[in-house]
Design a protein around this motif. Structure first.
Motif, PDB file in Angstrom:
ATOM      1  N   GLY A  86      56.177  45.827  40.636  1.00 17.87           N
ATOM      2  CA  GLY A  86      55.356  46.441  39.748  1.00 17.87           C
ATOM      3  C   GLY A  86      53.770  46.781  40.365  1.00 17.87           C
ATOM      4  O   GLY A  86      52.995  47.341  39.795  1.00 17.87           O
ATOM      5  N   GLY A  87      53.726  46.658  41.710  1.00 16.83           N
ATOM      6  CA  GLY A  87      52.477  46.687  42.276  1.00 16.83           C
ATOM      7  C   GLY A  87      51.809  48.278  42.466  1.00 16.83           C
ATOM      8  O   GLY A  87      53.071  49.309  42.518  1.00 16.83           O
ATOM      9  N   ASN A  88      50.761  48.657  42.587  1.00 15.50           N
ATOM     10  CA  ASN A  88      50.422  50.338  43.148  1.00 15.50           C
ATOM     11  C   ASN A  88      50.473  50.284  44.584  1.00 15.50           C
ATOM     12  O   ASN A  88      50.155  49.454  45.197  1.00 15.50           O
ATOM     13  CB  ASN A  88      48.996  50.312  42.451  1.00 15.50           C
ATOM     14  N   PRO A  89      51.351  51.444  44.805  1.00 17.69           N
ATOM     15  CA  PRO A  89      51.527  51.384  46.452  1.00 17.69           C
ATOM     16  C   PRO A  89      50.120  51.665  47.322  1.00 17.69           C
ATOM     17  O   PRO A  89      50.072  51.270  48.357  1.00 17.69           O
ATOM     18  CB  PRO A  89      52.454  52.774  46.429  1.00 17.69           C
ATOM     19  N   HIS A  90      49.069  52.234  46.484  1.00 19.80           N
ATOM     20  CA  HIS A  90      47.767  52.295  47.171  1.00 19.80           C
ATOM     21  C   HIS A  90      46.763  51.302  47.036  1.00 19.80           C
ATOM     22  O   HIS A  90      46.233  50.912  48.188  1.00 19.80           O
ATOM     23  CB  HIS A  90      47.251  53.747  46.549  1.00 19.80           C
ATOM     24  N   SER A  91      46.824  50.440  45.887  1.00 18.58           N
ATOM     25  CA  SER A  91      45.847  49.355  45.780  1.00 18.58           C
ATOM     26  C   SER A  91      46.526  48.195  46.086  1.00 18.58           C
ATOM     27  O   SER A  91      45.742  47.240  46.338  1.00 18.58           O
ATOM     28  CB  SER A  91      45.293  49.456  44.287  1.00 18.58           C
ATOM     29  N   GLY A  92      47.831  48.118  46.138  1.00 16.86           N
ATOM     30  CA  GLY A  92      48.414  47.046  46.425  1.00 16.86           C
ATOM     31  C   GLY A  92      48.077  45.790  45.136  1.00 16.86           C
ATOM     32  O   GLY A  92      48.443  44.544  45.344  1.00 16.86           O
ATOM     33  N   THR A  93      47.744  46.206  43.776  1.00 20.25           N
ATOM     34  CA  THR A  93      47.509  45.215  42.876  1.00 20.25           C
ATOM     35  C   THR A  93      48.282  45.718  41.578  1.00 20.25           C
ATOM     36  O   THR A  93      48.851  46.770  41.637  1.00 20.25           O
ATOM     37  CB  THR A  93      45.948  45.456  42.529  1.00 20.25           C
ATOM     38  N   GLY A  94      48.145  44.936  40.660  1.00 21.94           N
ATOM     39  CA  GLY A  94      48.982  45.314  39.282  1.00 21.94           C
ATOM     40  C   GLY A  94      50.295  44.382  39.328  1.00 21.94           C
ATOM     41  O   GLY A  94      50.616  43.800  40.187  1.00 21.94           O
TER      42      GLY A  94
ATOM     43  N   ARG B  31      49.636  34.028  40.355  1.00 23.22           N
ATOM     44  CA  ARG B  31      50.132  35.296  39.283  1.00 23.22           C
ATOM     45  C   ARG B  31      49.401  35.778  38.477  1.00 23.22           C
ATOM     46  O   ARG B  31      49.773  36.438  37.466  1.00 23.22           O
ATOM     47  CB  ARG B  31      51.405  34.330  38.861  1.00 23.22           C
ATOM     48  N   THR B  32      48.149  35.820  38.800  1.00 20.39           N
ATOM     49  CA  THR B  32      47.158  36.742  38.005  1.00 20.39           C
ATOM     50  C   THR B  32      46.384  37.521  39.397  1.00 20.39           C
ATOM     51  O   THR B  32      46.287  37.116  40.313  1.00 20.39           O
ATOM     52  CB  THR B  32      46.315  35.906  37.273  1.00 20.39           C
ATOM     53  N   PRO B  33      45.830  38.705  38.877  1.00 21.15           N
ATOM     54  CA  PRO B  33      44.819  39.299  40.008  1.00 21.15           C
ATOM     55  C   PRO B  33      43.808  38.456  40.528  1.00 21.15           C
ATOM     56  O   PRO B  33      43.366  38.780  41.633  1.00 21.15           O
ATOM     57  CB  PRO B  33      44.147  40.335  39.014  1.00 21.15           C
ATOM     58  N   ALA B  34      43.250  37.292  39.923  1.00 19.25           N
ATOM     59  CA  ALA B  34      42.355  36.412  40.318  1.00 19.25           C
ATOM     60  C   ALA B  34      42.992  35.686  41.580  1.00 19.25           C
ATOM     61  O   ALA B  34      42.089  34.801  42.296  1.00 19.25           O
ATOM     62  CB  ALA B  34      41.903  35.263  39.502  1.00 19.25           C
ATOM     63  N   VAL B  35      44.188  35.811  42.084  1.00 19.93           N
ATOM     64  CA  VAL B  35      44.723  35.054  43.279  1.00 19.93           C
ATOM     65  C   VAL B  35      43.690  35.543  44.417  1.00 19.93           C
ATOM     66  O   VAL B  35      43.859  34.685  45.247  1.00 19.93           O
ATOM     67  CB  VAL B  35      46.177  35.285  43.328  1.00 19.93           C
TER      68      VAL B  35
END
Length: 327
Positions: free
Chosen positions: A238-246, A269-273
């Motif tokens: 489910g990540g964004n191909p440009h940002s690599g987040t989400g 397993r959260t953005p804070a990793v």
């Protein structure tokens, strides 16, 4: 569903990321734990740490070290894992005694997806919370969907070199018990993920991190060193191909394989990793050290069902000290 690797055109180009990972301003923190533990000259300098960055507590400030990772690459005598998606090294028979949660381990695998596993390889790319139902013992410096075809390499080696062991002795002293002897390792295994990309990447974002396993035949330690962390998630999760987040972000920590002993680094397993690259449990930003033959950090018991009793303050999440950024 991940499906075939690269269907259609391989994305090219992308925006070169120049951002520095920053961690939230908090006074504490702490991971989640079970009954857990107390090149071609490739530069081993910590990437992105040239600038003056710092971690703070209420009364202390720790500058980010310019050279955090141990030497790696062909010039250090390393081997590499296959350049593929979800690949791994061949089984590595350990040349030193390494005890993990009370069990002597004899071999391991270095997995492209950010995991060092004992007994079997781990091709799984979706990070799961610990403890794992599969009961696989492993160390996860950054379990996420790495794809070396998009960039980067994974290096590994065993070592008994005196200069390396001397440096380890100095660095591991920060995790020694207050009244016990400092660790004096006689063997080490190093695995380094250097500028690795993620599955489905359409940008130049990469991660660099390292796991060091060390033993003196009696006690065993794991050191996790983080250079630059710029992404958390591949597109299959489910990540964004440009940002690599989400989507479902990376997991970091330990799993003993017995359903009881485990440890999750803060933010897993959260953005804070991403903040683990600027936090520490030994006052060295980007470095985490744990004794893993007997791990002592503990997690509070599960929250009980609501009742009419007068509530009491919950116990602390962990006994470790975590140092965080103050921007």
């Amino acid at each position: 569903m991940k499906g075939p690797k690269w269907v259609g055109n391989d994305p090219k180009g992308g925006v070169k990321d120049q951002e520095m990972t920053q961690c939230p301003v908090t006074a504490g923190g702490g991971g989640r734990a079970g009954t857990a533990p107390g090149g071609e000259g490739l530069a081993a300098a910590q990437e992105g740490a040239a600038e003056s960055q710092s971690l703070t507590t209420a009364s202390q400030c720790f500058p980010v070290p310019p050279r955090l990772l141990y030497p790696f690459g062909p010039g250090a005598g390393d081997e590499t894992t296959p350049v593929e998606d979800d690949g791994m090294s061949p089984e590595q028979l350990l040349q030193g005694r390494f005890s993990f949660y009370g069990r002597a381990q004899t071999s391991l695998y270095v997995n492209n997806n950010g995991v060092v596993s004992f007994g079997r390889g781990v091709p799984e790319y979706t990070p799961k919370p610990f403890p794992l139902a599969e009961r696989i013992p492993f160390v996860a410096p950054f379990w996420a969907d790495v794809d070396l075809r998009r960039g980067g390499k994974v290096f590994y080696r065993q070592s008994r070199e005196r200069p390396l062991l001397a440096r380890l002795r100095r660095d591991l002293a920060a995790a020694a018990p207050p009244q016990g002897p400092a660790p004096s390792p006689t063997w080490a295994f190093l695995a380094t993920w250097h500028q690795v990309s993620f599955f489905g990447a359409a940008s130049n974002k990469t991660n660099t991190f390292q796991a060091v396993l060390a033993s003196d035949e009696l006690s065993s330690y794991v050191m996790l060193n983080y250079g630059s962390l710029q992404w958390t998630t591949g597109i299959a999760d489910g990540g964004n191909p440009h940002s690599g987040t989400g989507g479902l972000p990376a997991q970091a920590g330990f799993n003993s394989g017995d359903d009881l002993h485990y440890y999750n680094l803060p933010g897993s397993r959260t953005p804070a990793v991403l903040s683990i690259a600027r936090r520490s449990n030994v006052a060295t930003p980007g470095r985490w050290i744990f004794r893993v033959d007997e791990f002592t950090a503990t997690e509070p018991p599960p929250t009980p069902a609501p009742s009419t009793a007068v509530p009491t303050a919950p116990p602390p999440a962990t006994t470790e000290k975590v140092y965080v950024c103050n921007w």
